[in-house]
Design a protein around this motif. Structure first.
Motif, PDB file in Angstrom:
ATOM      1  N   THR A  36      12.663   3.770  -2.326  1.00 44.24           N
ATOM      2  CA  THR A  36      12.977   3.557  -3.362  1.00 44.24           C
ATOM      3  C   THR A  36      14.218   2.324  -3.285  1.00 44.24           C
ATOM      4  N   MET A  37      14.623   1.704  -4.331  1.00 43.81           N
ATOM      5  CA  MET A  37      15.710   0.867  -4.441  1.00 43.81           C
ATOM      6  C   MET A  37      16.866   1.582  -5.161  1.00 43.81           C
ATOM      7  N   GLY A  38      16.723   2.764  -5.458  1.00 38.55           N
ATOM      8  CA  GLY A  38      17.766   3.741  -6.087  1.00 38.55           C
ATOM      9  C   GLY A  38      17.784   3.243  -7.581  1.00 38.55           C
ATOM     10  N   SER A  69      15.225  -8.951   1.203  1.00 36.76           N
ATOM     11  CA  SER A  69      14.242 -10.033   1.672  1.00 36.76           C
ATOM     12  C   SER A  69      13.122 -10.213   0.720  1.00 36.76           C
ATOM     13  N   GLN A  70      13.305  -9.473  -0.246  1.00 36.32           N
ATOM     14  CA  GLN A  70      12.288  -9.282  -1.326  1.00 36.32           C
ATOM     15  C   GLN A  70      12.648 -10.118  -2.485  1.00 36.32           C
ATOM     16  N   PHE A  71      13.944 -10.615  -2.459  1.00 43.74           N
ATOM     17  CA  PHE A  71      14.635 -11.329  -3.788  1.00 43.74           C
ATOM     18  C   PHE A  71      14.592 -12.779  -3.314  1.00 43.74           C
ATOM     19  N   ALA A  72      14.072 -13.643  -3.981  1.00 50.81           N
ATOM     20  CA  ALA A  72      14.487 -15.048  -4.043  1.00 50.81           C
ATOM     21  C   ALA A  72      15.777 -15.126  -4.402  1.00 50.81           C
ATOM     22  N   SER A 151       4.836 -15.761  -9.352  1.00 53.08           N
ATOM     23  CA  SER A 151       6.311 -16.186  -9.931  1.00 53.08           C
ATOM     24  C   SER A 151       7.290 -15.464  -8.766  1.00 53.08           C
ATOM     25  N   ARG A 152       6.988 -14.669  -7.940  1.00 50.92           N
ATOM     26  CA  ARG A 152       7.956 -14.194  -6.921  1.00 50.92           C
ATOM     27  C   ARG A 152       7.519 -14.547  -5.508  1.00 50.92           C
ATOM     28  N   PRO A 153       7.699 -15.737  -4.986  1.00 53.11           N
ATOM     29  CA  PRO A 153       7.124 -16.199  -3.690  1.00 53.11           C
ATOM     30  C   PRO A 153       7.391 -15.455  -2.422  1.00 53.11           C
ATOM     31  N   VAL A 154       8.601 -15.127  -2.445  1.00 59.90           N
ATOM     32  CA  VAL A 154       9.238 -14.159  -1.201  1.00 59.90           C
ATOM     33  C   VAL A 154       8.867 -12.630  -1.326  1.00 59.90           C
ATOM     34  N   PHE A 155       8.409 -12.271  -2.609  1.00 63.33           N
ATOM     35  CA  PHE A 155       8.456 -10.943  -2.731  1.00 63.33           C
ATOM     36  C   PHE A 155       7.692  -9.883  -1.799  1.00 63.33           C
ATOM     37  N   PHE A 156       6.328 -10.155  -1.761  1.00 64.33           N
ATOM     38  CA  PHE A 156       5.408  -9.125  -1.038  1.00 64.33           C
ATOM     39  C   PHE A 156       5.772  -9.389   0.527  1.00 64.33           C
ATOM     40  N   LYS A 180       2.858   2.005 -10.755  1.00 66.40           N
ATOM     41  CA  LYS A 180       3.478   1.044 -11.708  1.00 66.40           C
ATOM     42  C   LYS A 180       3.496  -0.499 -10.961  1.00 66.40           C
ATOM     43  N   ASP A 181       4.080  -0.392  -9.584  1.00 69.28           N
ATOM     44  CA  ASP A 181       3.938  -1.395  -8.816  1.00 69.28           C
ATOM     45  C   ASP A 181       2.507  -1.515  -8.232  1.00 69.28           C
ATOM     46  N   TYR A 182       1.548  -1.705  -9.197  1.00 68.91           N
ATOM     47  CA  TYR A 182       0.259  -1.745  -8.731  1.00 68.91           C
ATOM     48  C   TYR A 182      -0.212  -2.314  -7.622  1.00 68.91           C
ATOM     49  N   SER A 217      13.858   0.791 -13.163  1.00 66.59           N
ATOM     50  CA  SER A 217      15.445   0.831 -13.057  1.00 66.59           C
ATOM     51  C   SER A 217      15.990  -0.286 -13.863  1.00 66.59           C
ATOM     52  N   ARG A 218      15.311  -1.363 -13.949  1.00 66.58           N
ATOM     53  CA  ARG A 218      15.776  -2.577 -14.450  1.00 66.58           C
ATOM     54  C   ARG A 218      15.901  -2.472 -16.218  1.00 66.58           C
ATOM     55  N   ASN A 219      15.215  -1.368 -16.776  1.00 65.47           N
ATOM     56  CA  ASN A 219      15.162  -1.227 -18.042  1.00 65.47           C
ATOM     57  C   ASN A 219      16.668  -1.199 -18.633  1.00 65.47           C
TER      58      ASN A 219
HETATM   59  N1  BAL Z   1       9.595  -2.112  -7.919  1.00 66.23           N
HETATM   60  C1  BAL Z   1       9.877  -3.334  -7.844  1.00 66.23           C
HETATM   61  C2  BAL Z   1      10.871  -3.919  -6.694  1.00 66.23           C
HETATM   62  C3  BAL Z   1      11.500  -5.208  -7.309  1.00 66.23           C
HETATM   63  O1  BAL Z   1      11.085  -5.701  -8.062  1.00 66.23           O
HETATM   64  O2  BAL Z   1      12.126  -5.986  -6.155  1.00 66.23           O
END
Ligand code: BAL
Ligand SMILES: Nc1ncnc2c1ncn2[C@@H]1O[C@H](COP(=O)(O)OP(=O)(O)OP(=O)(O)O)[C@@H](O)[C@H]1O
Ligand SMILES: CC(C)(CO)[C@@H](O)C(=O)[O-]
Length: 315
Positions: A36-38, A69-72, A151-156, A180-182, A217-219
């Motif tokens: 998780t990211m908490g 590293s998963q956030f631009a 839209s999130r080029p470095v995410f995966f 949820k994060d299919y 979490s972002r909600n």
């Molecule tokens: N559960 C997704 C993590 C993210 O959006 O960076």
């Protein structure tokens, strides 16, 4: 299932984490990891329940790490919510978590700066002042494209790499991810298959608030109005599901248009709406087999509410 875990042990060091897992394994326990990211909510706790339901003696580890590293650099790493004390309380109250892995950092820093090649997308890790010593990446080449990958080029690339690092550190037998994060769940399954990780991946169902909003979490960043508008995601998915079940061989295009209309009328900014085969994530033109409808939309300035998954069991 293991005896009640009590207060989880908090481990911050990679070597200590690996040694802990190896000791649990030597005791004959199955090590189950929940990454998780908490800023934990009931959705995360449902993954813990899923982990706790693993057969035989187990040791459940929850990792809490916001992976840069998963956030631009244009994304929300700096404002990602956190509450470690609250997370530890929630995890302790489940009585099912044996250890929490909460490393201050997972990357080698301060080595030779590895600049990205010209034109390549860069993550917050590489953009950090002084560069970093990390230059090895896992790419799940087809599954990382499309949907959230557009839209999130470095995410995966970042997710696959950090999950592989967590697997190498925790050495779990089983790991649990939310549907949820299919796309993320499918991509991890593929990485495990392709790279021969001896780890069973469990996909856990989406947990929603009473009014249908998928927990995320972002909600917490949504205003009351934005939250109200975001309910249109679940509404549009439910309508699409009914429409597809009522008409055999429905055209995807027609159903996607209806979803876009519902989201837009609610004030959302659509990132994507796609109807895909469940394992390959290849878009389908006609709904003539089990599919998943994936939707992502922005409500408000900062927030992307990413919710997928509305399987149509009988086409
Ligand atoms: N559960 C997704 C993590 C993210 O959006 O960076
Ligand atoms: N509502 C939910 N139902 C089921 N699983 C979930 C839910 N929310 C998160 N998860 C899963 O929990 C794991 C950790 O996710 P993460 O810590 O990024 O939380 P999140 O709520 O998805 O946050 P974000 O707001 O960043 O999307 C992932 O496998 C994710 O799919
Ligand atoms: C899998 C994960 C923990 C990797 O950082 C993250 O993407 C998440 O929480 O879904």
């Amino acid at each position: 299932m293991a005896a009640a875990a009590g207060e989880p042990e908090v481990i911050r060091d990679k070597a200590a984490m690996r040694a802990w897992s190896r000791r649990r394994r030597a005791e004959g326990r199955t090590v189950v990891l929940v990454p998780t990211m908490g800023f934990l909510h009931e959705g995360h706790l449902s993954l813990v329940s899923e982990a706790a339901a693993t057969a035989g003696p187990i040791a459940v580890v929850v990792s809490i790490y916001v992976n840069p590293s998963q956030f631009a650099p244009t994304e929300d790493l700096a404002t990602y919510p956190s509450d470690l004390a609250g997370d530890l309380r929630k995890l302790a109250s489940t009585g099912a978590v044996h250890a929490v892995f909460n490393p201050p950092d997972l990357y080698v820093r301060g080595g030779t700066a590895v600049g990205a090649s010209a034109g390549a997308a860069v993550s917050c890790l590489e953009a950090a002042v002084g560069g970093d010593g990390h230059e090895t990446w896992i790419r799940v080449e087809r599954l990382e494209k499309g949907l959230c990958g557009s839209s999130r080029p470095v995410f995966f690339r970042g997710v696959a790499t950090v999950v592989a690092k967590l697997f190498n550190i925790v050495e779990p037998d089983v790991a649990v991810f939310g549907k949820k994060d299919y796309q993320q769940w499918r991509l991890i399954c593929r990485m495990v298959r392709d790279l021969d990780f001896a780890i069973e991946i469990i996909g856990s169902e989406i947990v929603r608030e009473a009014d249908g909003l998928a927990m995320s979490s972002r909600n917490v960043h949504l205003s009351r109005e934005e939250r109200e508008k975001a309910l249109s995601i679940n509404r549009s998915l439910a309508n699409a599901r009914t429409a597809a079940l009522n008409h055999s061989n429905s055209a995807s295009e027609h159903i996607k248009k209806q979803i876009v209309q519902t989201l837009t009328e609610a004030g959302g900014q659509v990132d994507y709406v796609e109807i895909v085969e469940q394992e390959s994530l290849v878009p389908v033109e006609t709904i003539d087999r089990p599919v998943t409808i994936c939707v992502a939309a922005f409500f408000g300035k900062i927030l992307a509410v990413l919710v997928g998954d509305s399987p149509l069991e009988d086409g």
